[in-house]
Design a protein around this motif. Structure first.
Motif, PDB file in Angstrom:
ATOM      1  N   THR A  32       0.887  -1.158   0.000  1.00 55.76           N
ATOM      2  CA  THR A  32       0.000   0.000   0.000  1.00 55.76           C
ATOM      3  C   THR A  32       0.930   1.215   0.000  1.00 55.76           C
ATOM      4  O   THR A  32       1.740   1.371   0.920  1.00 55.76           O
ATOM      5  CB  THR A  32      -0.884  -0.010   1.265  1.00 55.76           C
ATOM      6  OG1 THR A  32      -1.565  -1.268   1.297  1.00 55.76           O
ATOM      7  CG2 THR A  32      -1.900   1.107   1.240  1.00 55.76           C
ATOM      8  N   GLY A  40      10.462  -5.130   7.076  1.00 58.48           N
ATOM      9  CA  GLY A  40       9.511  -6.224   7.345  1.00 58.48           C
ATOM     10  C   GLY A  40       8.687  -6.486   6.089  1.00 58.48           C
ATOM     11  O   GLY A  40       8.536  -7.628   5.654  1.00 58.48           O
ATOM     12  N   THR A  44       8.848 -10.072   3.301  1.00 56.86           N
ATOM     13  CA  THR A  44       7.828 -10.847   2.608  1.00 56.86           C
ATOM     14  C   THR A  44       8.110 -10.889   1.103  1.00 56.86           C
ATOM     15  O   THR A  44       8.087 -11.951   0.491  1.00 56.86           O
ATOM     16  CB  THR A  44       6.438 -10.259   2.923  1.00 56.86           C
ATOM     17  OG1 THR A  44       6.142 -10.554   4.289  1.00 56.86           O
ATOM     18  CG2 THR A  44       5.366 -10.855   2.053  1.00 56.86           C
ATOM     19  N   GLY A 229       2.073 -11.686   3.523  1.00 57.20           N
ATOM     20  CA  GLY A 229       2.562 -11.789   4.894  1.00 57.20           C
ATOM     21  C   GLY A 229       1.514 -12.446   5.783  1.00 57.20           C
ATOM     22  O   GLY A 229       0.329 -12.509   5.433  1.00 57.20           O
ATOM     23  N   ASP A 231       0.050 -11.565   8.391  1.00 60.49           N
ATOM     24  CA  ASP A 231      -1.054 -10.727   8.876  1.00 60.49           C
ATOM     25  C   ASP A 231      -2.204 -10.638   7.871  1.00 60.49           C
ATOM     26  O   ASP A 231      -3.299 -10.213   8.220  1.00 60.49           O
ATOM     27  CB  ASP A 231      -0.550  -9.306   9.204  1.00 60.49           C
ATOM     28  CG  ASP A 231       0.194  -8.668   8.045  1.00 60.49           C
ATOM     29  OD1 ASP A 231       0.712  -9.399   7.171  1.00 60.49           O
ATOM     30  OD2 ASP A 231       0.265  -7.434   8.007  1.00 60.49           O
ATOM     31  N   LEU A 262       8.828 -10.357  10.358  1.00 57.57           N
ATOM     32  CA  LEU A 262      10.099  -9.857  10.848  1.00 57.57           C
ATOM     33  C   LEU A 262       9.782  -9.158  12.170  1.00 57.57           C
ATOM     34  O   LEU A 262       8.880  -8.303  12.234  1.00 57.57           O
ATOM     35  CB  LEU A 262      10.698  -8.856   9.859  1.00 57.57           C
ATOM     36  CG  LEU A 262      12.041  -8.275  10.279  1.00 57.57           C
ATOM     37  CD1 LEU A 262      13.117  -9.353  10.264  1.00 57.57           C
ATOM     38  CD2 LEU A 262      12.459  -7.133   9.354  1.00 57.57           C
ATOM     39  N   MET A 269       7.628  -5.977  13.416  1.00 53.88           N
ATOM     40  CA  MET A 269       8.092  -4.680  12.923  1.00 53.88           C
ATOM     41  C   MET A 269       6.930  -4.036  12.181  1.00 53.88           C
ATOM     42  O   MET A 269       6.345  -4.633  11.278  1.00 53.88           O
ATOM     43  CB  MET A 269       9.276  -4.863  11.966  1.00 53.88           C
ATOM     44  CG  MET A 269       9.755  -3.551  11.359  1.00 53.88           C
ATOM     45  SD  MET A 269      11.222  -3.687  10.298  1.00 53.88           S
ATOM     46  CE  MET A 269      12.530  -3.900  11.485  1.00 53.88           C
TER      47      MET A 269
HETATM   48  P1  AMP Z   1       1.432  -3.368   3.432  1.00 51.13           P
HETATM   49  O1  AMP Z   1       2.128  -2.410   2.500  1.00 51.13           O
HETATM   50  O2  AMP Z   1       1.359  -2.910   4.834  1.00 51.13           O
HETATM   51  O3  AMP Z   1       0.091  -3.828   2.883  1.00 51.13           O
HETATM   52  O4  AMP Z   1       2.347  -4.687   3.522  1.00 51.13           O
HETATM   53  C1  AMP Z   1       2.973  -5.287   2.425  1.00 51.13           C
HETATM   54  C2  AMP Z   1       3.340  -6.710   2.772  1.00 51.13           C
HETATM   55  O5  AMP Z   1       4.277  -6.745   3.867  1.00 51.13           O
HETATM   56  C3  AMP Z   1       2.178  -7.570   3.227  1.00 51.13           C
HETATM   57  O6  AMP Z   1       2.272  -8.825   2.596  1.00 51.13           O
HETATM   58  C4  AMP Z   1       2.341  -7.680   4.733  1.00 51.13           C
HETATM   59  O7  AMP Z   1       1.803  -8.856   5.231  1.00 51.13           O
HETATM   60  C5  AMP Z   1       3.848  -7.682   4.848  1.00 51.13           C
HETATM   61  N1  AMP Z   1       4.360  -7.282   6.182  1.00 51.13           N
HETATM   62  C6  AMP Z   1       4.010  -6.216   6.936  1.00 51.13           C
HETATM   63  N2  AMP Z   1       4.725  -6.160   8.092  1.00 51.13           N
HETATM   64  C7  AMP Z   1       5.573  -7.226   8.073  1.00 51.13           C
HETATM   65  C8  AMP Z   1       6.594  -7.743   8.959  1.00 51.13           C
HETATM   66  N3  AMP Z   1       6.909  -7.133  10.112  1.00 51.13           N
HETATM   67  N4  AMP Z   1       7.253  -8.855   8.586  1.00 51.13           N
HETATM   68  C9  AMP Z   1       6.977  -9.477   7.418  1.00 51.13           C
HETATM   69  N5  AMP Z   1       6.036  -9.049   6.539  1.00 51.13           N
HETATM   70  C10 AMP Z   1       5.340  -7.941   6.848  1.00 51.13           C
END
Ligand code: AMP
Ligand code: ZN
Length: 492
Positions: A32, A40, A44, A229, A231, A262, A269
């Motif tokens: 996003t 982190g 992924t 990831g 989450d 991570l 993180m």
């Molecule tokens: P986002 O931009 O927040 O939607 O995240 C992009 C990707 O990074 C998604 O696949 C999340 O699950 C992953 N992600 C977010 N935080 C972490 C973390 N601490 N360790 C590993 N993957 C993460």
């Protein structure tokens, strides 16, 4: 060789095969783009890179689609606060994301799909859900998915949702862990918010519908693998399954891969915890992109990894060891013949490397035999028991290793230079490690000139001057290495 990968959906390690017998169709949830990604996030993407590189190494064609979420609550809020259209706001973060991918040597997916460029596809999917009786419109013009219409909800995350209340709604893109509620497919705009005029009304898509619509656009209604990831398993992926399977009456993705977090001091993180580093933060501290890559991939995707600076230092040293060995292998003059122990060690290392990756992408077990081989070969070289045929046996092993790990080639100068240029532009030079700043303040030509000056001094037997130049360069973060073939230098 068929990769056996843990499938979150079935809870088992299963072979991952292209259903059409041709290309493995996979979808990965992308970033996003409301800010710079932290490492982190990149862990992924790196682990997904390991997956795709291993598939390619073992002869599987990959068709990998990744979305970019370039419209969401945070983006709209931040763009609004900066007084710019969302496209202008996200542009720099999209560019930064691709720069960071490149620095970390993460291969680009075959297809990048931006949410804002696929709105009609999302609208069509919502219309389909409405026709199925699974989507309803509220008074304000938003659309929701009715969870009760999908009895299998929870099958991915194995949540027991029996107490679920029909009609309870949630309209934010992310919601608390254990609440399962009707979720937004389409959001009516609040005054002044970015919106699209469409057949289902004015507004913008919810996060979940984006991924369903774009995955099916490029990969078909049913495809091989979906990654993200850990989450994202709930609610995002659970919601993707509910929407997609309700619309198509087919299985959405057959295999689901989730990369574990991570951590920092035992906690995820994350932006919201404030315990994060971006790639740029670490490059400016003087760590190399390759070391960051190796540190983030050396613990398998299925295990959480605690981030530490010691880990980065260990990776830096490991890469040095590999690169020095590779140079020795390439430039050394080895007599004709072979050492049967090295031949055997190379064969074993190759097999163990492939077997470990084949076994649910066990990167830790995959790198161990490579380092073991390097140690054995170095010892043999020291004892003059390493031969031309041994080089021919060891090189392909390193090549396979690097097809997946990609750290042998020294391409570290460019990302660091770019990070420095970025820091200058952003007024963040204060964050740059002094040594790094010094090393970068000398151009390659200036360093070459100093190296030549030192050589001349040595020839003239002025060793005091030669040492002084070496020390001066060392203080500027430039290391000299004398070898049979002349002097090599590198920035620390
Ligand atoms: P986002 O931009 O927040 O939607 O995240 C992009 C990707 O990074 C998604 O696949 C999340 O699950 C992953 N992600 C977010 N935080 C972490 C973390 N601490 N360790 C590993 N993957 C993460
Ligand atoms: Zn997604």
């Amino acid at each position: 060789m068929t990769l056996r990968l843990f499938n979150t959906l079935t809870g088992q390690i299963e072979p991952l095969l292209p259903a059409d017998g041709k290309a493995l169709r996979m979808y990965a949830c992308g970033p996003t783009v409301y800010d710079y990604g932290h490492i982190g996030n990149f862990r992924t993407f790196l682990q997904i890179d390991i997956l795709r590189r291993f598939l390619k190494l073992t002869g599987t064609t990959v068709r990998h689609v990744m979305n970019i979420t370039d419209v969401d609550d945070k983006i709209i809020r931040n763009a609004g606060e900066s007084g710019v259209p969302i496209g202008d706001y996200t542009k720099r973060y999209v560019e930064a994301f691709f720069e960071d991918l490149e620095a970390l040597r993460i291969e680009r997916p075959e297809q990048i799909a931006r949410a804002t460029e696929h709105i009609p596809r999302m609208v069509a999917l919502i219309e389909k859900l409405a026709a199925e009786g699974a989507a309803y419109k509220t008074d304000d013009g938003s659309w929701y998915f009715r969870l009760k219409s999908f009895p299998e909800y929870g099958k991915l995350s194995k949540k027991d949702l029996s107490g679920m209340e029909d009609g309870a709604r949630v309209d934010v893109d992310e919601y608390e862990k254990d609440s399962a509620r009707d979720f937004a497919l389409w959001k009516a705009p609040k005054p002044g918010e970015t919106s699209w005029e469409t057949a289902i009304g004015s507004g913008r898509p919810g996060w979940h519908i984006e991924c369903s619509a774009m995955a099916m656009e490029y990969l078909g209604e049913s495809f091989d693998l979906h990654c993200g990831g850990e989450d994202l398993m709930f609610p995002h992926h659970e919601n993707e399954i509910a929407q997609s399977e309700t619309a198509t009456h087919q299985q959405f993705a057959r295999h689901w891969m989730h990369v574990r977090f991570l951590l920092v001091d035992g906690r995820k993180m994350s932006k919201s915890e404030g315990n994060f580093y971006t790639l740029r933060d670490l490059l400016l501290k003087g760590f190399k992109a390759s070391a960051i890559r190796l540190a983030l991939i050396s613990v398998p995707y299925g295990n959480q990894l605690n981030f530490t600076f010691d880990g980065l230092i260990e990776s830096t040293k490991a890469i040095e060891r590999l690169r020095t060995f590779r140079d020795r292998l390439m430039t050394g003059k080895f007599p004709v013949g072979e050492n049967s122990q090295i031949q055997e060690a190379a064969k074993n290392a190759q097999e163990e490397f492939l077997r470990a990756l084949d076994n649910d992408l066990n990167t830790a077990e995959a790198r161990a035999p490579i380092f073991e081989l390097v140690r054995a070969a170095n010892t043999a070289m020291d004892q003059n028991e390493f031969f031309a045929a041994d080089r021919d046996a060891v090189l392909p092993v390193l090549k396979d290793f690097d097809a997946v790990f990609d750290v042998l080639e020294d391409r570290d100068a460019e990302p660091t230079r770019r990070a420095l240029a970025w820091a200058e532009k952003e007024g963040r030079l204060a964050d740059v490690a002094p040594e790094l700043r010094a090393a970068q303040s000398l151009s390659d030509e200036q360093i070459e000139a100093k190296v030549a000056e030192r050589l001349a001094a040595k020839k003239a037997r002025d060793f005091r001057l030669a040492d002084a130049i070496r020390n001066e360069l060392a203080e500027m973060g430039v290391i000299l290495e004398d070898s049979k073939d002349g002097v090599k230098w590198k920035r620390k």
